[in-house]
Design an enzyme around this catalytic site. Sequence first.
Site, PDB file in Angstrom:
ATOM      1  CE1 TYR A  56      70.011  39.420  51.672  1.00 53.52           C
ATOM      2  CE2 TYR A  56      70.681  36.891  52.067  1.00 53.52           C
ATOM      3  CZ  TYR A  56      70.558  38.385  52.527  1.00 53.52           C
ATOM      4  OH  TYR A  56      71.346  38.771  53.576  1.00 53.52           O
ATOM      5  CD  GLN A  73      69.228  49.895  51.556  1.00 56.73           C
ATOM      6  OE1 GLN A  73      69.233  50.744  50.623  1.00 56.73           O
ATOM      7  NE2 GLN A  73      70.029  49.845  52.474  1.00 56.73           N
ATOM      8  CG  LEU A  74      70.964  42.937  50.873  1.00 57.93           C
ATOM      9  CD1 LEU A  74      71.028  42.565  49.407  1.00 57.93           C
ATOM     10  CD2 LEU A  74      72.517  42.901  51.539  1.00 57.93           C
ATOM     11  CG  HIS A  75      64.525  43.391  50.799  1.00 57.84           C
ATOM     12  ND1 HIS A  75      64.719  44.136  49.510  1.00 57.84           N
ATOM     13  CD2 HIS A  75      63.752  42.473  50.334  1.00 57.84           C
ATOM     14  CE1 HIS A  75      64.135  43.744  48.702  1.00 57.84           C
ATOM     15  NE2 HIS A  75      63.501  42.793  48.992  1.00 57.84           N
ATOM     16  CG  LEU A  76      67.257  37.401  55.403  1.00 62.61           C
ATOM     17  CD1 LEU A  76      67.883  36.505  54.417  1.00 62.61           C
ATOM     18  CD2 LEU A  76      67.958  37.246  56.722  1.00 62.61           C
TER      19      LEU A  76
END
Length: 732
Positions: free
Chosen positions: A619, A627-630
């Site tokens: 991350y 928006q949480l993104h890997l």
Amino acid sequence: MEMEIDDTPKPKGEETKGKPIVVILVGAPGSGKSTFCEQVMASSTRPWVRICQDTIGNGKSGTKAQCLKSAASALNDGKSVFIDRCNLDREQRAEFLKLGNPNVDAHAVVLDLPAKLCISRSVKRTGHEGNLQGGKAAAVVNRMLQKKEFPKLSEGFTRITFCQNESDVQAAHNTYSALGPLDTLPNGSFGQKNPDAKIQLGIMRFLKKVEVPAYTVSDANSIQSSVSHKNIEEKQPSYKGHDNISSCSGNASKELKEGENLAVCSSGSHASLNDAPTLAFPSISTSDFQFNLDKASDIIVETKAAQKNIELNKFFTFVGDITKLYSEGGLRCNVIANAANWRLKPGGGGVNAAIFNAAGPALEVATKEQAQSLHPGKAVVVPLPPTSPLFSREGVTHVIHVLGPNMNQHRPNCLNNDYIKGCQILHEAYTSLFEGFASTIKTQGKLAKVSNENLDSNWAQEVIEGANTKHSPNNDQKSKREHEHEYDRSKKCKGSQDEIGANIPESKIGKVDKNNDKIDGSMAKAWGSWAQALHKIAMHPQIHKDVALEISDDVVVLNDLYPKARRHLLVLARSEGLDRLADVSKDHLQLLKTMHDVGLKWAEKFLQEDASLIFRLGYHSVPSMRQLHLHVISQDFDSKNLKHKKHWNSFNTAFFLDSVDVLEEVSSHGKATLRDDESLLSMELRCHRCRSAQPNIPRLKSHISNCRAPFPPSLLQNSRLVLAPCNAGIDP
DNA sequence: GTTCTAGAAC
DNA sequence: GTTCTAGAAC
């Protein structure tokens, strides 16, 4: 394609025994590469093929690939090959060096002739194959010479011949002309006048925009520096034309390579240097620990001493042997610094070995009286006994041992590639050094010959405590700016938060605004409209089916719109309100695990298609997109979308948090430790494998396309890298 | 003159 | 996040 082929008949039966050679010419336009090849080919009994990039495309300029192909085919036929192109930097040579193998020797012939000569030939020539004519030639030649890197045997050459004047060229010509089809030449590096002499003025950066001293001006930049040259000659007649200065860029800039250059800091004006207490110090931690000189010089500027407005014209750099400053350089330096090892022992290499050797056993004894070992960032001042040859011959009264940051796991206090800490320690090391130097002046104040009223023993005080003396506005501004950059960031960040906070209606504090931005005072960054794309996809994946590779209740997988590597996926969390890692709590642990597993699954899928890929999952500490993104990204970073420092550093500094570490932290502490520090994104560019510093993005990209060094140990642990099963046991 | 970076706008 | 572009660096 044009190749000049020497079709001298070969004695029967011998062509299979002879070992072909690939000779990589290295030299600027106008250095005489083509002439050299032609002359050798005219008198040699060995079959030669000259491969010239300027003509290889049907008489016109061609590509490197064409050259490689032709060279390989000629070598296959048992012919020896000249690679007639500039080949001035390592990257350019790398592909051609691969033509060498146990049955093909790779040689370099370096035509390191005065730039003036190359330029005048380039300018004069008409109809040159490279079409480099007229006034432009000077700029091009200068530019190329600034970037040149001399070939080294370690690159894979079996033999290197350096030619620095016409007679060297003639000798090399004779050597190669006399080479029959069966002959071989001895391996090794020949003819370099002073292998350590590189004009590397990185530390001179703080003289930048002041003047370029004449004694560091090589032919390579004589045109550019001619104006300042004159000024300095008048000031510093004794250093003009020092013969340790043999070559390379005389440019005090980021292009410089690391090496054994010295900075000399004196308490006197240059004119009376010989009488003033003077410290000579090598660049610390640049070579061994891969700090680039630019960074090191910034750090020197930032040291307490330098911030307090040392007159910058009291510093200059000098290329030469620190143990022979007086006998060979005519410089009287009573104090020299040693880039010591932690045990304060003789040996090792470089400066430490040279100083202990030159000083004799007296230094070792005197050192042990002061200290047994040294911590990184510290210095120890050792008075040199008069019995030491360094004292009697060179007039050195003190040696100051300094220990820079350690990146070597086999030594104590290893920093494990933590360059932020490394820079702090380097800063500390220079501060210790300057303070040590100051202490020698204090204790020797009465002994110091003072020929000028300004040069009294209080100078050190001036250095350390600061007297606001001459300081060029440029430098002042620069150091001020960088100072702020390094040290006042916390303030700055606070300020900007306050500002934003002040603009936000109080009613919104702690609530949720129309963009669902949480604003609680600690986190006030509003997402711009451009930053909403991932959020929209996460909320309504069905509308964006075209981009989604996988949709589940928890995640959406998609290709990054601007991939920064051959493979670059995003695994989006679908939870509303989970904008970034800062929003993650223990409640999200299961989701993070799911994201990791999905990311891993895709990485493994790609590895089945291409086992040479290596993936990293992680991350961004502070993402640009909501928006949480890997990120699931292959480590080739082979992408046209990787354009900026920020791009590189966001994946290759502590700013990038490995998914495995995030999982571990959230599970043990309930949250991830973010590296919310913008300075990480503006850090110098370093290869993610060998950690070498690269001056700019194009050079970095060129470097990483060839670098096959193993990844740093930190990445090899804890499954931070995801490899194909067949590669799992070997160093990637 | 060309290359490269970094800041502003989106 | 990108694009555009001024101007710094080469």
